[in-house]
Scaffold this active site. Structure first.
Site, PDB file in Angstrom:
ATOM      1  N   GLY A 184       7.203  -4.160  12.205  1.00 28.05           N
ATOM      2  CA  GLY A 184       6.671  -2.809  12.164  1.00 28.05           C
ATOM      3  C   GLY A 184       7.379  -1.967  11.129  1.00 28.05           C
ATOM      4  O   GLY A 184       7.811  -2.482  10.090  1.00 28.05           O
ATOM      5  N   GLU A 185       7.452  -0.667  11.381  1.00 27.37           N
ATOM      6  CA  GLU A 185       8.094   0.309  10.476  1.00 27.37           C
ATOM      7  C   GLU A 185       7.307   0.509   9.183  1.00 27.37           C
ATOM      8  O   GLU A 185       7.711   1.290   8.328  1.00 27.37           O
ATOM      9  CB  GLU A 185       9.519  -0.127  10.076  1.00 27.37           C
ATOM     10  CG  GLU A 185      10.477  -0.347  11.206  1.00 27.37           C
ATOM     11  CD  GLU A 185      11.860  -0.818  10.709  1.00 27.37           C
ATOM     12  OE1 GLU A 185      12.083  -0.893   9.493  1.00 27.37           O
ATOM     13  OE2 GLU A 185      12.716  -1.113  11.558  1.00 27.37           O
TER      14      GLU A 185
END
Lengths: 348, 348
Positions: free
Chosen positions: B312-313
């Site tokens: 993610g991120e």
């Protein structure tokens, strides 16, 4: 005949690298293949803080006698024309090398054209194209060995300039045919499963190519025992030179990035000479050229990209290079759980 | 409630772009997915010479009440800790944004932590984490609409600064659980097939997560008719804000890059509000989070990377961004067959 002394990948720092990766602020394994590459590059360079210096793309160009047998929809003249396009900066590999900051070296390994003193072309011509391997070996054994040595010399020269990562690409009308035959003989996969559409054959063209290459395989009756003989029989000058460049680069512990089907066929040959070479390789992409997947499977490697490329020139390497940079960068720059004050897993 | 006016992708230049790509010095189709992206970006920007300007990564962070039910191996506090890590520059997304030249914006959509006036954090807190959707909606409908509007405002502000490409990423312990429920209700795929290991659950943890999410789905008894209601029920604040940012970006004809499983769940919601949004999206990667492939299949999209990322991120977006640059660059910079003097196909 050049002998190459490859070392197995030094594993002294393996555990320390794994530990360093484990402490980064992310779930374990969450960066997927980048983690494996960070480990590999760290082991190759024998450091916990690897760096990629002056990355260079070596594009070897050569012509193939088999092109006279109608195995490509493009005329042989395109090889020389594309070399001039490389030198003028207008090909895909120029665009992508500029984008990612790779130095591009174009080598005339044996194009069927006498170039004027073209600015930037590295002369290493082994002949005006190979012989048509339908009825004769593509090149003599001594020429094959000379091409390997020449490729090794070119790679070593670039490494001596400070490069520690080399991409290997090619250009040569007809060279998927060479790659298919090399694959078939060296992996014992039937030739029909080693043939693809190259630059874009239609169904009739593909069937014709398969027939011609089947005849060539049947004519030469080679087995996999002698990779040099197989290479001299089917290889292009550019493929032999790539084999030499690859072996020299791994010998000197460079990171080696492998492009598509033809470059993978070259590393197949190189791995039959020195199996340890694979430990220094990062495979850039799975080509859309049909047999490439089977060849990657044979070598038990998983490439980085799978976006339908089938252009060669090293384009897959240049496009995958930022992922290798990403692997090195996360290893060097990411915080650890401790330094960033991040809580560990509840069950840790 | 913000209304979004999306236009279908303008196809006026479609044929001219296809023609321009066709004339480039390479076999047709040989750059695979990059050719489709060059066409798409040209259509989005309505030009034969598209450019990527001031690319920005918007990372929305929020906490989730469901995290109290043991769906993640990490404590909720990690969300706030990782936000501070983003602000300090030590997370993977920092490293990759720096590498590829993307501006990183970190938005507090609703982290369960009161930040001091942290340098660089964009305040947009909708609450100290959502309610646990096991027994209640995650947020009220008016809050959901406010989060969508806020996300849209943040995206529009960035576009007004000249960015024409936005990446959308997230951070939030527990948010794969939200994404799984959104996917299940909006696609009618049974919840068990929408659940993955998130940040790294073991088999028991995965079974427990599946049980809890099944109970939540059974409790709320929603159908797919009202995407806003489904979003308010299961969504995080950060997911609602991502939906708004995505819709605003597509409305303003930005190129939209979608990260992993949670970002794809957000675009699923957005596509139920405005199906045309998908024409503005480039999907960065296939996450290792198990249900992501099925969600990509449902949306009929093929992402660029498949390298086992599950972080993610926005990390997949940053890592895929050079491929989008490559698509734009080859369209702008490669020579044509005519300009380079390259022979055409024999059969052309």
């Amino acid at each position: 005949m050049t002998h190459f002394e490859l070392s197995p990948l030094n594993q002294d720092l393996h555990d320390a690298l794994v530990h360093k990766i484990k402490l980064k602020t992310k779930p374990q394994g969450a960066l997927g293949q980048l983690e494996a590459i960070a480990l590999q590059v760290g082991c190759i360079q024998q450091t916990l803080t690897p760096t990629l210096i002056n990355p260079a793309m070596l594009v070897f160009a050569g012509d193939h006698g088999i092109a006279q047998s109608g195995v490509s929809p493009y005329p042989q003249a395109v090889t020389a024309q594309m070399v001039l396009n490389f030198l003028a900066g207008g090909a895909a590999i120029n665009v992508f090398c500029r984008q990612v900051g790779m130095q591009l070296l174009v080598i005339d390994a044996g194009v069927n054209h006498t170039f004027a003193n073209e600015m930037g072309l590295i002369p290493a011509k082994m002949g005006l194209g190979t012989a048509n391997f339908l009825h004769a070996p593509a090149m003599r054994m001594d020429v094959c060995h000379a091409a390997i040595t020449k490729g090794a010399d070119i790679a070593k020269k670039q490494l001596s300039r400070g490069s520690n990562v080399l991409g290997i690409g090619e250009m040569g009308i007809g060279n998927t045919s060479s790659a298919s035959c090399l694959m078939s003989v060296l992996t014992s996969v039937p030739i029909a499963q080693c043939v693809g559409r190259g630059t874009g054959l239609d169904d009739v063209g593909l069937a014709n190519k398969t027939l011609i290459l089947s005849q060539a395989i049947a004519y030469h009756k080679l087995n996999a025992d002698d990779p040099y003989l197989v290479l001299a029989t089917f290889g292009g000058f550019e493929i032999a030179m790539m084999v030499g460049a690859m072996l020299a680069a791994a010998e000197q512990k460079a990171v080696l990035m492998i492009d598509g089907f033809i470059a993978t066929a070259a590393i197949l040959v190189a791995s039959k000479i020195q199996p340890m070479i694979l430990e220094y390789c990062i495979f850039a992409h799975r080509s859309d050229e049909r047999p490439h997947q089977a060849l990657l499977d044979y070598l038990r490697v998983k490439p980085l990209l799978d976006i339908g490329l089938r252009l060669g020139e090293g384009t897959g390497v240049a496009l995958a290079y930022p992922l290798v940079q990403g692997a090195v960068n996360f290893l060097n720059e990411m915080a650890s759980f401790e330094s960033a004050g991040i809580s560990k897993r509840v069950d840790a």
